[in-house]
Design an enzyme around this catalytic site. Structure first.
Site, short mmCIF file in Angstrom:
data_model
loop_
_atom_site.label_atom_id
_atom_site.label_comp_id
_atom_site.label_asym_id
_atom_site.label_seq_id
_atom_site.Cartn_x
_atom_site.Cartn_y
_atom_site.Cartn_z
N ASP A 54 0.84 -1.21 0.00
CA ASP A 54 0.00 0.00 0.00
C ASP A 54 0.88 1.26 0.00
O ASP A 54 0.65 2.20 -0.76
CB ASP A 54 -0.88 0.07 1.26
CG ASP A 54 -1.77 -1.14 1.49
OD1 ASP A 54 -2.99 -0.99 1.51
OD2 ASP A 54 -1.23 -2.27 1.64
N GLU A 77 -4.99 7.61 0.55
CA GLU A 77 -5.43 6.92 1.78
C GLU A 77 -4.33 6.87 2.85
O GLU A 77 -4.61 7.04 4.03
CB GLU A 77 -5.87 5.48 1.45
CG GLU A 77 -6.31 4.74 2.70
CD GLU A 77 -6.68 3.29 2.49
OE1 GLU A 77 -6.66 2.81 1.34
OE2 GLU A 77 -6.98 2.63 3.49
N ASP A 143 -6.25 5.35 -4.03
CA ASP A 143 -6.31 4.22 -3.11
C ASP A 143 -5.30 3.22 -3.66
O ASP A 143 -5.55 2.52 -4.64
CB ASP A 143 -7.71 3.60 -3.05
CG ASP A 143 -7.83 2.64 -1.87
OD1 ASP A 143 -6.79 2.14 -1.41
OD2 ASP A 143 -8.97 2.38 -1.44
N ILE A 145 -3.93 0.40 -2.62
CA ILE A 145 -4.48 -0.97 -2.62
C ILE A 145 -5.86 -0.84 -1.99
O ILE A 145 -5.98 -0.58 -0.79
CB ILE A 145 -3.62 -1.97 -1.82
CG1 ILE A 145 -2.27 -2.18 -2.50
CG2 ILE A 145 -4.37 -3.32 -1.70
CD1 ILE A 145 -1.37 -3.22 -1.83
N ASP A 146 -6.88 -0.95 -2.81
CA ASP A 146 -8.24 -0.93 -2.28
C ASP A 146 -8.60 -2.38 -2.02
O ASP A 146 -8.46 -3.22 -2.91
CB ASP A 146 -9.17 -0.29 -3.32
CG ASP A 146 -10.61 -0.30 -2.85
OD1 ASP A 146 -10.85 -0.14 -1.64
OD2 ASP A 146 -11.50 -0.46 -3.70
N THR A 148 -7.40 -4.07 1.04
CA THR A 148 -6.17 -4.67 1.60
C THR A 148 -6.46 -6.04 2.20
O THR A 148 -5.62 -6.94 2.14
CB THR A 148 -5.54 -3.72 2.64
OG1 THR A 148 -5.40 -2.44 2.03
CG2 THR A 148 -4.16 -4.19 3.08
N HIS A 235 -18.48 -4.33 6.35
CA HIS A 235 -18.44 -3.23 5.39
C HIS A 235 -19.79 -2.95 4.74
O HIS A 235 -19.99 -1.88 4.18
CB HIS A 235 -17.39 -3.50 4.30
CG HIS A 235 -15.98 -3.48 4.82
ND1 HIS A 235 -14.89 -3.70 4.03
CD2 HIS A 235 -15.50 -3.24 6.06
CE1 HIS A 235 -13.78 -3.61 4.76
NE2 HIS A 235 -14.13 -3.34 6.00
N SER A 260 -13.02 -4.69 -2.64
CA SER A 260 -12.51 -3.57 -3.46
C SER A 260 -13.47 -3.08 -4.54
O SER A 260 -14.54 -3.63 -4.74
CB SER A 260 -11.16 -3.92 -4.11
OG SER A 260 -11.35 -4.61 -5.33
N LYS A 263 -15.67 -4.64 -7.75
CA LYS A 263 -17.13 -4.80 -7.90
C LYS A 263 -17.68 -3.83 -8.94
O LYS A 263 -18.53 -4.16 -9.74
CB LYS A 263 -17.83 -4.57 -6.55
CG LYS A 263 -17.49 -5.61 -5.49
CD LYS A 263 -18.32 -5.41 -4.23
CE LYS A 263 -17.78 -4.40 -3.26
NZ LYS A 263 -16.46 -4.68 -2.68
N ARG A 277 -24.27 -1.38 -1.22
CA ARG A 277 -23.43 -1.08 -0.04
C ARG A 277 -24.32 -0.39 0.99
O ARG A 277 -24.37 0.83 1.09
CB ARG A 277 -22.28 -0.18 -0.47
CG ARG A 277 -21.17 -0.12 0.57
CD ARG A 277 -19.99 0.70 0.05
NE ARG A 277 -18.85 0.56 0.90
CZ ARG A 277 -17.96 -0.42 0.80
NH1 ARG A 277 -18.08 -1.34 -0.13
NH2 ARG A 277 -16.95 -0.49 1.65
N ASP A 294 -12.43 5.39 -2.24
CA ASP A 294 -13.06 4.08 -2.39
C ASP A 294 -14.17 4.08 -3.44
O ASP A 294 -14.71 3.00 -3.75
CB ASP A 294 -13.66 3.62 -1.05
CG ASP A 294 -12.58 3.09 -0.10
OD1 ASP A 294 -11.60 2.51 -0.61
OD2 ASP A 294 -12.71 3.28 1.11
N1 LIG Z 1 -17.18 -0.03 8.45
C1 LIG Z 1 -16.95 0.08 7.14
N2 LIG Z 1 -17.98 0.24 6.30
C2 LIG Z 1 -17.76 0.35 4.99
N3 LIG Z 1 -16.52 0.32 4.41
C3 LIG Z 1 -15.45 0.17 5.22
C4 LIG Z 1 -15.61 0.04 6.61
N4 LIG Z 1 -14.40 -0.09 7.16
C5 LIG Z 1 -13.51 -0.04 6.15
N5 LIG Z 1 -14.13 0.12 4.96
C6 LIG Z 1 -13.51 0.28 3.65
O1 LIG Z 1 -14.17 -0.43 2.66
C7 LIG Z 1 -13.26 -0.67 1.59
C8 LIG Z 1 -13.38 -2.06 1.08
O2 LIG Z 1 -14.68 -2.25 0.73
P1 LIG Z 1 -15.14 -3.69 0.35
O3 LIG Z 1 -15.19 -4.48 1.62
O4 LIG Z 1 -16.46 -3.48 -0.30
O5 LIG Z 1 -14.14 -4.21 -0.58
C9 LIG Z 1 -11.90 -0.48 2.11
O6 LIG Z 1 -11.35 0.66 1.54
C10 LIG Z 1 -12.13 -0.32 3.60
O7 LIG Z 1 -11.25 0.54 4.18
P2 LIG Z 1 -9.76 0.07 4.53
O8 LIG Z 1 -8.93 0.35 3.30
O9 LIG Z 1 -9.37 0.94 5.64
O10 LIG Z 1 -9.81 -1.40 4.87
MG LIG Z 2 -10.16 1.27 -0.15
MG LIG Z 3 -6.51 1.03 0.48
MG LIG Z 4 -6.97 0.59 3.86
#
Ligand SMILES: Nc1ncnc2c1ncn2[C@@H]1O[C@H](COP(=O)(O)O)[C@@H](O)[C@H]1OP(=O)(O)O
Ligand SMILES: [Mg+2]
Ligand SMILES: [Mg+2]
Ligand SMILES: [Mg+2]
Length: 358
Positions: A54, A77, A143, A145-146, A148, A235, A260, A263, A277, A294
């Site tokens: 990242d 990020e 981002d 790495i979206d 992670t 999420h 990520s 989708k 979402r 994101d």
């Molecule tokens: N509570 C949350 N609700 C929604 N999205 C979140 C939550 N916590 C982290 N994310 C972020 O959702 C994104 C991933 O989405 P998805 O699960 O749909 O792939 C990541 O960027 C993640 O952040 P992070 O990069 O800090 O992990």
């Molecule tokens: Mg992300």
């Molecule tokens: Mg990221």
């Molecule tokens: Mg992250």
């Protein structure tokens, strides 16, 4: 910049730089994913994971932007809090960034190939992404790495870069090294998505600049819908999303769950039929503000593929509010005709959840 095969007619300079930076970042993250060890994962103060991949990818992308568009703001990020305290992590990131500049030769304008950056240049480039964002001027959002968590599971993740001008997403690049090139089931992996406001959206293999225009059907039969949703139950509210499916007549347990913005890529090229979402706060979870990095590339990809991407109340995503989408609540994306039907079902399912009927 030298000649290119980009399918767009305006902002080609920006797109050329963005595509090259994202491709190089993908090569970097792929090499990290193959060799990642546990000590290369760090937990951030918000409890989410971050890796050398990242941090190095954000630095590499920022260095491209700082060179080509030094006046532009950057909202990334990651920051260097962890790196400044961890010598081993810092040395690894410096090596990865410099190795990353030897790659991407096939692309037009392979800027700074072979150049070596100092530790302080590499760290400053990460911190260049600390802008507060907002609705005026040119702003890149990264981002690196979206997803992670998906990256650590060796599943889906995306490298994302978008240009926002006066609060509107103008250009979006999204690359998914582990996603099938032409469909989720494709054995050939690696796809890059590109969208330009008002001009359209395209996909191409990460490895070759053969762009294919995308279009998202206005509607598909309920029996063919497979919701695109997060893997992580923290999420998005999987229970409410299952109820939305039942209300729409979607077959049970057919969701395409992946981490990520991959989708959005799938939906944009016509797979799945709808992205959901719904915040977990509607099922007793904690409130969460979505981050601009994101959703910027993905939302433009959907609208430029002919679909609609809004929050769960049908409001446009507002990228002018700072680093988060603080005036929005959840996300719903679908084809032009399907979107309103999905919103109706969202309203009903959320009302049921709030009155304890779910
Ligand atoms: N509570 C949350 N609700 C929604 N999205 C979140 C939550 N916590 C982290 N994310 C972020 O959702 C994104 C991933 O989405 P998805 O699960 O749909 O792939 C990541 O960027 C993640 O952040 P992070 O990069 O800090 O992990
Ligand atoms: Mg992300
Ligand atoms: Mg990221
Ligand atoms: Mg992250």
């Amino acid at each position: 910049m030298s000649s290119h095969k980009l399918p767009i007619s305006s902002m080609t300079g920006e797109a050329e730089v963005a595509v090259l930076a994202v491709i190089r970042a993908c090569q970097l993250t792929k090499s990290v994913q193959n060799t990642l060890t546990v000590d290369e994962k760090v937990t951030k103060p918000d409890k989410s994971p971050v890796t050398v991949g990242d941090l190095a990818a954000q630095s590499l992308i920022s260095l491209h932007l700082l060179d080509s568009f030094p006046e532009d703001k950057i909202v990334g990020e990651e920051d260097t809090t962890e790196l400044r305290q961890n010598n081993g992590l810092r040395a690894k990131v410096v090596d990865l960034v410099n190795e990353g500049f030897g790659k991407g030769r096939a692309e037009a304008g392979a800027w700074s190939e072979g150049k070596t950056f100092s530790e302080s240049e590499i760290l400053s480039a990460i911190d260049a992404g600390s802008d507060v964002g907002g609705g005026t001027g040119r702003l890149w959002t990264i981002d690196p790495i979206d997803g992670t968590l998906g990256f650590l599971r060796k599943e889906q993740y995306a490298v994302c870069l978008a240009l926002i001008v006066d609060g509107q997403v103008e250009l979006g690049v999204l690359a998914c090294p582990n996603l099938g090139t032409n469909s989720v089931d494709d054995e050939t992996k690696g796809v890059l998505f590109l969208a330009r406001k008002g001009e359209g959206s395209w996909s191409r293999p990460i490895e070759s600049p053969e762009y294919k225009q995308l279009s998202l059907p206005a509607s598909i039969p309920s029996s063919s819908i497979r919701f695109l949703e997060s893997v992580e139950s923290g999420h998005s509210a999987h229970g409410i999303q299952a109820r939305i499916g039942a209300l729409l007549g979607v077959p049970e347990n057919t969701s395409l769950r992946m981490d990520s913005q991959a989708k959005y890529g799938c939906l944009g090229r016509g797979e799945g039929g709808a992205y959901l979402r719904i915040p977990t706060k509607y099922m007793g979870g904690k409130a969460y503000e979505e981050k601009i990095w994101d959703h910027a590339s993905g939302s433009l990809l959907i609208s430029e593929s002919g679909g609609i991407c809004t929050d769960m109340h049908g409001e446009p995503l507002d990228f002018s509010q700072g680093r988060t989408l603080k005036s929005n609540d959840g996300v719903v994306a679908a084809g032009r005709d399907m979107h309103a039907k999905v919103l109706e079902a969202v309203k009903q399912a959320v009302a049921e959840a709030q009155t304890g009927k779910l």
